[in-house]
Design a protein around this motif. Structure first.
Motif, short mmCIF file in Angstrom:
data_model
loop_
_atom_site.label_atom_id
_atom_site.label_comp_id
_atom_site.label_asym_id
_atom_site.label_seq_id
_atom_site.Cartn_x
_atom_site.Cartn_y
_atom_site.Cartn_z
N ILE A 110 2.82 15.00 -8.56
CA ILE A 110 3.81 16.09 -8.46
C ILE A 110 4.47 16.34 -9.81
N PHE A 111 4.85 15.28 -10.51
CA PHE A 111 5.48 15.41 -11.82
C PHE A 111 4.54 16.11 -12.82
N THR A 112 3.25 15.72 -12.77
CA THR A 112 2.26 16.31 -13.68
C THR A 112 2.09 17.81 -13.42
N LEU A 113 2.03 18.19 -12.16
CA LEU A 113 1.89 19.61 -11.81
C LEU A 113 3.09 20.42 -12.28
N ILE A 114 4.29 19.88 -12.06
CA ILE A 114 5.51 20.58 -12.49
C ILE A 114 5.51 20.75 -14.00
N GLN A 116 0.84 -1.21 0.00
CA GLN A 116 0.00 0.00 0.00
C GLN A 116 0.87 1.25 0.00
N LYS A 117 1.98 1.25 0.75
CA LYS A 117 2.89 2.40 0.80
C LYS A 117 3.49 2.68 -0.57
N ILE A 118 3.88 1.62 -1.25
CA ILE A 118 4.49 1.78 -2.58
C ILE A 118 3.50 2.41 -3.55
N LEU A 119 2.24 1.95 -3.53
CA LEU A 119 1.22 2.49 -4.42
C LEU A 119 0.95 3.97 -4.14
N ILE A 120 0.87 4.34 -2.88
CA ILE A 120 0.60 5.74 -2.51
C ILE A 120 1.77 6.64 -2.92
N ILE A 121 2.99 6.16 -2.68
CA ILE A 121 4.18 6.94 -3.04
C ILE A 121 4.24 7.15 -4.55
N ALA A 122 3.94 6.11 -5.32
CA ALA A 122 3.95 6.21 -6.78
C ALA A 122 2.90 7.21 -7.27
#
Length: 306
Positions: free
Chosen positions: A35-39, A23-29
């Motif tokens: 963030i990448f999309t916003l930038i 679950q942590k891996i999915l949330i981090i991804a």
């Protein structure tokens, strides 16, 4: 708790324990993607300006500038007109100015000719003295193999007075000029200091004659005339163009009519507007005695063809 019913289903624990590694891996991804999309979007918006104002703005930069400054856009114009101007004194021709007003390219093209220029075996000054301005126009048309739409013939005093009505004229003189003619039909003198000078109509006439007849450099007289056009066709004179045209039409011999003036309203508006900046072209006349050289004649024809 199972989210999907197939193999590879994602499970969330029902108990309040530490989240699973999966679950942590999915949330981090997911966070990284956001963030990448916003930038990326912010970068593109700075580079290409995605504002609504930019999106709905017209493509024409002139229209855009006019809209931003609260001004009306300039009218669309086209076409070319050739003019021949003759300046005389007591039936003696002083010089001839050929002008093309090119509204396709927003430009002025000018060629100044000596009164002694030979056309079909006769000088322009002889043709003028014997049969008038219209026959000079026809002789020049025959020489250049092109049509001139309008002719303007003005006596020296009328030309100088009308020139002065158009406002102040400033022109840089490259070196001191001290000259007095003594073997011409119409004598004149000229005294000008080097540097930028404020010239009146009479001085401009004498300076054109000096450049043509004494210096034998039509490039200098062309430059002077082009500067006159650039400075005197302006917004102030456009505002009083009807008054100026009435003065002009009563002080010269011309085939320009009131209807021609009315139809040229959009052209005059464009040429006189500070946003326009007309291009300037000089067609230099080079002589072999008093006849235009073959090379010079061909170049001049190229400037005035329509």
């Amino acid at each position: 708790m199972r989210i999907f019913k197939n193999r590879g289903d994602i499970y969330f624990s029902k108990i309040n324990k530490k989240k699973s590694a999966e679950q942590k891996i999915l949330i981090i991804a997911l966070v990284a993607i956001i963030i990448f999309t916003l930038i990326f979007v912010v970068f593109l918006s700075f580079k290409y300006d995605f504002s609504a104002k930019k999106f709905f703005a017209p493509d024409n930069p002139q229209i855009t500038q006019a809209a931003e400054e609260g001004e009306k856009p300039l009218p669309q114009v086209s076409g070319k007109n050739n003019f021949i101007t003759l300046v005389s004194s007591d039936k003696n021709l002083l010089f001839v100015i050929l002008t093309q007003v090119d509204m396709d390219n927003i430009s002025y093209k000018v060629c100044s000719l000596k009164a002694s220029t030979i056309c079909d075996g006769k000088s322009l000054k002889d043709i003028f003295k014997q049969s008038g301005a219209q026959n000079v126009k026809q002789a020049v048309e025959s020489l250049l193999s092109t049509d001139f739409d309008y002719y303007i013939c003005m006596e020296r005093k009328q030309y100088a007075d009308f020139f002065d009505e158009l406002g102040d004229f400033h022109y840089p003189i490259s070196s001191d000029i001290k000259f007095k003619s003594n073997n011409d039909d119409i004598n004149y003198s000229l005294r000008l200091d080097a540097g930028e000078q404020k010239l009146n109509g009479s001085q401009v006439i004498n300076l054109i004659r000096y450049y043509l007849d004494e210096k034998n450099k039509s490039s200098l007289s062309n430059d002077l005339i082009l500067n006159c056009l650039s400075q005197q066709i302006n917004s102030d004179n456009f505002e009083k163009s009807e008054e100026l045209f009435r003065l002009f039409i009563t002080n010269c011999d011309t085939n320009i009519t009131v209807r021609d003036f009315s139809l040229a309203g959009d052209d005059l508006r464009v040429l006189s507007d500070y946003r326009t900046g007309a291009s300037l072209y000089s067609a230099q006349a080079e002589y072999e005695k008093n006849s235009l050289s073959t090379e010079s004649l061909q170049k001049i024809k190229g400037y005035f063809v329509k």
